[in-house]
Design an enzyme around this catalytic site. Structure first.
Site, PDB file in Angstrom:
ATOM      1  CG  HIS A 125       5.091   1.993   0.229  1.00  0.00           C
ATOM      2  ND1 HIS A 125       5.131   0.876   1.174  1.00  0.00           N
ATOM      3  CD2 HIS A 125       5.968   2.647   0.467  1.00  0.00           C
ATOM      4  CE1 HIS A 125       6.022   1.431   1.892  1.00  0.00           C
ATOM      5  NE2 HIS A 125       6.429   2.481   1.729  1.00  0.00           N
ATOM      6  CG  HIS A 171      11.521   3.211   1.632  1.00  0.00           C
ATOM      7  ND1 HIS A 171      10.273   3.626   1.421  1.00  0.00           N
ATOM      8  CD2 HIS A 171      11.710   2.478   0.510  1.00  0.00           C
ATOM      9  CE1 HIS A 171       9.772   3.710   0.137  1.00  0.00           C
ATOM     10  NE2 HIS A 171      10.920   2.722  -0.369  1.00  0.00           N
ATOM     11  CD  GLU A 219      11.305   7.424   3.436  1.00  0.00           C
ATOM     12  OE1 GLU A 219      10.645   6.269   3.196  1.00  0.00           O
ATOM     13  OE2 GLU A 219      10.385   8.511   3.522  1.00  0.00           O
ATOM     14  CG  ASP A 227       7.433   2.136   4.925  1.00  0.00           C
ATOM     15  OD1 ASP A 227       8.290   2.465   4.157  1.00  0.00           O
ATOM     16  OD2 ASP A 227       6.607   3.076   5.030  1.00  0.00           O
ATOM     17  NE  ARG A 258       2.203   4.333   1.250  1.00  0.00           N
ATOM     18  CZ  ARG A 258       3.514   5.129   1.452  1.00  0.00           C
ATOM     19  NH1 ARG A 258       3.821   6.056   0.756  1.00  0.00           N
ATOM     20  NH2 ARG A 258       4.165   4.635   2.530  1.00  0.00           N
TER      21      ARG A 258
END
Length: 261
Positions: free
Chosen positions: A169, A237, A234, A176, A124
């Site tokens: 990320h 994740h 999460e 994810d 990301r």
């Protein structure tokens, strides 16, 4: 000035004007007399290595294992911001190669069981993280609350850790991910949707149904055996350890071209 020197100066000036005119015709930038030279264009957020290409060591997951399914949400409007996110030029998964190869090994175990990995997000760019922070700081934008954060006030998303100014990320080893049936293509029940902000998304949340808890444990076990560590808040994740780029948050765009030689 003597007439000979004056004629030479005029000729030189005319020649320079002709050159500048030709450059303008080619689309090259020209400067007005006395204007300062332009500085370099901004290259991304401070502290984030930017550019069009990833450093050596990144790969497109599809080039490592094309059987892993991809649903890169931030390259579409189907995410909590309600818009395509900055930096996502293509809906592709890019990862540091060790993480991509570890996913391939996990996939090799799952396929004979009629299951497949499906990734929602991989590398990301820092500019995307910055976009999330700006979104979280806009109290007027509540368009996705019912779907993504029904039980959390938006002004608590940053203080409670759901959104942060830096993300693992951006280092390229975090993914994810969920599980899907290879027969139907449907996602297994994990108790919540991806990117649901709330306690029920915690991996060990006690209130989720037994089947969803079993599916979370299956995902945790398969990826854990390949060196991935789950973020307890999460269920989707996971970060591959040791990270290939542990101290760097990158900002190159998400596109296949970014990882080509």
């Amino acid at each position: 000035m003597p007439s000979g020197m004056r004629a030479t100066a005029v000729a030189i000036g005319a020649g320079l004007l002709a050159v500048l005119g030709a450059l303008g015709a080619l689309g090259a930038p020209t400067l007005a007399p006395g204007a300062p030279m332009p500085g370099p264009e901004p290259s991304g957020p401070p502290g984030a290595p930017a550019g069009r290409a990833a450093p050596p060591g990144f790969a497109a997951l599809a080039h490592v294992d094309p059987t892993v399914r991809q649903d890169v949400r931030y390259a579409t409007a189907r995410n909590f911001t309600g818009r395509r996110v900055d930096g996502y030029r293509e809906p592709v998964c890019l990862l540091a190669r060790p993480a991509a190869e570890a996913l391939r090994r996990a996939q090799r175990e799952l396929l004979p069981r009629g299951l497949s990995l499906k990734v929602y997000d991989c590398y990301r760019p820092q500019r995307a993280v910055d976009r999330f922070v700006r979104w979280a700081g806009d109290p007027a934008d509540q368009g996705t609350k019912a779907e993504y954060y029904p039980d959390v006030d938006k002004d608590r998303l940053i203080p409670d850790g759901y959104i942060a100014e830096r993300s693992g990320h951006s280092r390229g080893s975090t993914v994810d991910v969920t599980l899907v049936s290879t027969a139907s293509g449907r996602e297994l029940d994990m108790g919540t949707a991806f990117d649901h902000f709330g306690p029920s998304s915690h991996t060990d949340a006690p209130a989720i149904p037994p089947a969803a808890r079993a599916n979370r444990r299956l995902l945790l076990g398969v990826l854990g055996a390949r060196g991935f560590v789950n973020l307890p808040e999460e269920w989707w994740h996971f970060t591959h350890r040791p990270e290939a780029f542990p101290g760097t948050h990158f900002d190159f765009p998400v596109s296949v071209a970014a990882v080509l030689p």
